[in-house]
Motif scaffolding. Structure first.
Motif, PDB file in Angstrom:
ATOM      1  N   UNK A 532      19.102 -47.694  -6.427  1.00  0.00           N
ATOM      2  CA  UNK A 532      18.189 -46.586  -6.120  1.00  0.00           C
ATOM      3  C   UNK A 532      16.852 -46.725  -6.844  1.00  0.00           C
ATOM      4  N   UNK A 533      16.748 -47.707  -7.752  1.00  0.00           N
ATOM      5  CA  UNK A 533      15.519 -47.900  -8.523  1.00  0.00           C
ATOM      6  C   UNK A 533      14.751 -49.139  -8.068  1.00  0.00           C
ATOM      7  N   UNK A 534      15.117 -49.688  -6.912  1.00  0.00           N
ATOM      8  CA  UNK A 534      14.431 -50.875  -6.414  1.00  0.00           C
ATOM      9  C   UNK A 534      13.098 -50.496  -5.789  1.00  0.00           C
ATOM     10  N   UNK A 535      12.065 -51.292  -6.053  1.00  0.00           N
ATOM     11  CA  UNK A 535      10.714 -51.023  -5.561  1.00  0.00           C
ATOM     12  C   UNK A 535      10.208 -52.208  -4.746  1.00  0.00           C
ATOM     13  N   UNK A 536       9.335 -51.913  -3.805  1.00  0.00           N
ATOM     14  CA  UNK A 536       8.679 -52.966  -3.041  1.00  0.00           C
ATOM     15  C   UNK A 536       7.407 -53.398  -3.744  1.00  0.00           C
ATOM     16  N   UNK A 537       7.218 -54.724  -3.868  1.00  0.00           N
ATOM     17  CA  UNK A 537       6.046 -55.258  -4.569  1.00  0.00           C
ATOM     18  C   UNK A 537       5.224 -56.146  -3.647  1.00  0.00           C
ATOM     19  N   UNK A 538       3.912 -56.004  -3.741  1.00  0.00           N
ATOM     20  CA  UNK A 538       2.995 -56.968  -3.131  1.00  0.00           C
ATOM     21  C   UNK A 538       2.434 -57.789  -4.277  1.00  0.00           C
ATOM     22  N   UNK A 539       2.889 -59.048  -4.377  1.00  0.00           N
ATOM     23  CA  UNK A 539       2.639 -59.889  -5.553  1.00  0.00           C
ATOM     24  C   UNK A 539       1.318 -60.640  -5.400  1.00  0.00           C
ATOM     25  N   UNK A 540       0.280 -60.154  -6.066  1.00  0.00           N
ATOM     26  CA  UNK A 540      -1.035 -60.785  -5.991  1.00  0.00           C
ATOM     27  C   UNK A 540      -1.105 -62.086  -6.787  1.00  0.00           C
ATOM     28  N   UNK A 541      -0.083 -62.368  -7.615  1.00  0.00           N
ATOM     29  CA  UNK A 541      -0.068 -63.628  -8.371  1.00  0.00           C
ATOM     30  C   UNK A 541       0.535 -64.762  -7.555  1.00  0.00           C
TER      31      UNK A 541
END
Length: 723
Positions: A532-541
């Protein structure tokens, strides 16, 4: 630092290979490969465990019957990268063996399933059925295998057995690779599926690779009526470790196959802290570089536990090596394309994955962290598997094989220090003796044996419920009785009592949220557990634009990442734009249930402190010794400008949790929790300003695992913290 010399390893050839076994010209079988084939063909054997060493051809042993054109197999690999690697390996075997039926090999994972379903205009269930019907070898992960037996991927109009009945009948052999990495919930899931297949189908074969079965597991299988055979080359004396050139020559003339070269292993004792290995690598860049300068053609790998550490170290090592004309790449375990080609051409790779290391990327230099004995042995096993490699048409032969193990100082003391020392600096050891010492002396971790009785049968209850479906009740009447009896024997519990517990959770959840179902039951019937604590990331690195869309758990974000909050709508718009522009489909299903969405701007040099907080009194919650659903969690992290936004997302989230009235460090030590066990500090209304949070909390499947330890003490009337 202390060093030991590990002798080379030779594997015994098979004798008297039956003439009906067709092999490519020049190929020979190892003892364990032929014994595995015999066991799989033996009508008196249901379950086979192959415990051969890393690099000794367990994959060929698994598919040998398929390569004779006589069986179909479904193979389950714990990671998509490993599944991709094995797909290529199997296709290569087929190319060499040329079986008459030309078996078709297909791979199926979550992202590919989503894309395949969209491209073919199918629902996921129909996509699975279509792909499996076109395969003699179906490669997937145990998650999908688990969920299709749970009745996922189906519509409400479909019969619950629509998928699993067909797949279980089509395939003769079920292969579980890297079984040693499975935790108790995953092993419980595998047991449940085996019991379902056993109750509803004719005899099938189950093969476990890289798995030394515990006595408890063998007893459970025996209770269920499975007939097991363990193929153990070590116990059978089928490995040799020559000391002299004459012994080596004698083994070679007798066609023993070398599976590992001699290795020099140095133990680097470090303080047991999260950044100790990273600091050592920064301080010892010249030591890392030295073998590349001393022996041109050296290939090396650094395998760490933390992806954040990899990201921080990557630019440092790349710059340092570039000054000497050498290249460093991150090992992402990608299955193909330009990224893999560049990694294979590098001099040094660094990552958390062992995919390709010691296989396509042949190495003679290795630095590695480990989290437990099995992990230590598996990572060390990537070194010394090849004499050299080819570069631009030239044969490059390795001069030697060197490894550095970055391990806690107390572990090194157990091995080398004092009167109880079991290893001596500078001495030579065979792998069998050495690995036994590592297993004995590495810190012991909890095996959560209580999980099976307390939680393993929750999935059994739901599988039995499928068999009671009105459309299936008559067809599976005998199977239902057989399945329920076997589950109650294996898990030592009553399914009726399990049903009562589930009803209680459902009532509590409806009272709390107004919704049906139960998050606790969901976690107990999940393969890896929901987050329930998973987040979506857009990884700029990430330099490759199509690989920027990732998921990451909130605790790791709070500790290691520099982020910027983003909206779900903007995230999905960017995903669609990227997929359209690059012409590369990007699956979006993994982001459907994310807590929030963020841009990843960088990795912190120093971990930030933080803690969970709860607006009420945790003492009464901890005193229940029960898994329960918490609502109202918040984050305390004054140095994080986005904490307010995160707390707004968290505030109404219902989270399956287990709370203990002891700090995290004490819980980890007393309960012998694995290194990566997900347990966190939490404060309540009365302890918010304490320097160290006095409570610990675990979520989801980790909460269920923690419950199995604390519940036992509570039921026995004792205290959790018995010395």
């Amino acid at each position: 630092m202390y060093s030991v010399h590990l002798k080379s390893v030779y594997s015994c050839p098979a004798s008297a290979v039956p003439p009906e076994i067709h092999l490519p010209a020049g190929w020979q079988l190892s003892w364990h490969q032929l014994e595995t084939l015999k066991a799989l063909r033996d009508p008196k054997v249901d379950v086979v465990f192959n415990t051969a060493m890393t690099g000794d051809g367990k994959s060929l042993a698994a598919y040998l019957d398929v390569l004779q054109g006589e069986s179909f197999a479904i193979a389950l690999y714990p990671t998509n990268a490993l599944a991709s690697d094995q797909e290529n390996q199997i296709k290569d075997y087929i190319h060499h063996f040329q079986p008459a039926n030309s078996p078709r090999v297909n791979r199926l994972n979550g992202p590919e399933l989503e894309i395949y379903a969209e491209n073919e205009g199918l629902r996921k269930g129909s996509a699975i059925a279509s792909r499996s019907s076109q395969s003699e070898v179906l490669i997937t992960n145990p998650d999908i295998f688990h969920y299709l037996h749970r009745g996922a991927y189906l519509s409400s109009q479909d019969n619950p057995d629509k998928l699993w009945n067909r797949i279980d009948k089509d395939f003769d052999l079920f292969i579980f690779d890297e079984f040693h990495v499975f935790s108790a919930p995953q092993i419980a899931s595998v047991l449940n599926i085996m019991l379902l297949i056993q109750a509803t189908n004719r005899a099938k074969k189950f093969l476990f690779l890289s798995a030394t079965p515990s006595d408890a597991l063998l007893k459970r299988l025996d209770k269920a009526g499975f007939r097991c055979r363990v193929i153990n080359p070590i116990d059978a004396g089928k490995y040799q470790f020559p000391d002299t050139p004459a012994e080596t020559a004698a083994l070679a003339s007798a066609h023993w196959r070398q599976v590992a070269h001699a290795v020099n292993l140095t133990f680097v004792p470090l303080e047991p802290s999260s950044k100790a290995s990273e600091a050592w690598l920064k301080e010892n860049q010249s030591l890392i570089l030295q073998p590349f300068l001393a022996h041109p053609g050296t290939k090396g790998a650094i395998i760490l536990n933390s992806i954040a550490a990899v990201k921080r170290l990557m630019p440092i090592l790349r710059h340092y090596f570039a000054q000497h004309g050498l290249t460093v790449r991150e090992n992402t375990g990608l299955s193909g394309g330009q990224e893999k080609a560049e990694s294979l051409a590098a001099d040094l790779v660094i990552g958390t994955s062992t995919i390709d290391v010691g296989v396509d990327f042949k190495i003679n230099f290795l630095i590695f962290e480990s989290s437990d004995a099995g992990n230590f042995i598996q990572r060390l096993g990537r070194l010394g598997r090849h004499r050299g490699y080819q570069k631009e048409g030239r044969d490059i032969e390795f001069a030697n094989f060197q490894a550095y193990a970055l391990v806690p100082n107390f572990f090194v003391e157990r091995l080398f220090a004092g009167e109880t020392a079991v290893l001596a600096d500078g001495q030579a050891y065979d792998r069998v003796h050495f690995q036994a010492i590592i297993r004995e002396k590495y810190r012991q971790i909890n095996d959560f044996e209580g999980y099976y009785q307390r939680w393993g049968s929750v999935q059994s209850f739901y599988l039995a419920k499928q068999l009671r479906h009105p459309n299936l009740q008559q067809q599976y009447a005998d199977s239902l009785q057989k399945f329920c009896h076997a589950c109650e024997q294996v898990f030592d519990t009553s399914l009726k009592q399990v049903g009562g517990r589930i009803a209680g959770w459902q009532t509590d959840w409806q009272r709390l949220s107004g919704k049906k179902g139960s998050p606790i039951a969901d976690d107990a019937t999940s393969f890896r557990g929901s987050s329930p604590l998973q987040c979506g990331l857009y990884d700029l690195t990430e330099p490759n634009e199509r690989d920027r869309f990732k998921t990451y758990d909130l605790p790791g974000i709070l500790s290691n990442l520099e982020i910027e909050m983003w909206s779900k709508a903007a995230f999905l718009v960017k995903l669609k734009e990227t997929a359209t522009r690059t012409g590369y489909p990007i699956p979006k299903g993994q982001f459907e249930r994310c807590l929030g969405f963020m841009k990843l701007r960088g990795y912190r040099e120093e971990r930030l402190n933080w803690t969970f907080t709860y607006p009420g009194d945790l003492q009464s919650i901890a005193a229940t010794y029960q898994v329960q659903v918490l609502v109202g969690l918040q984050i305390w992290q004054p140095d994080n400008p986005w904490v307010g936004s995160i707390n707004r997302l968290l505030k109404s989230q219902g989270v399956v949790a287990y709370v203990l009235r002891q700090p995290v460090r004490e819980v980890r030590l007393r309960l012998q929790l694995p290194t990566h066990f997900q347990i966190y500090p939490i404060s309540d209304l009365h302890s918010l300003h304490d320097t160290n949070a006095p409570y610990s909390v675990a979520f989801g499947q980790s909460a269920l695992l923690l419950d199995t330890l604390a519940h036992r003490f509570h039921q026995e009337g004792g205290e959790l913290w018995i010395a």
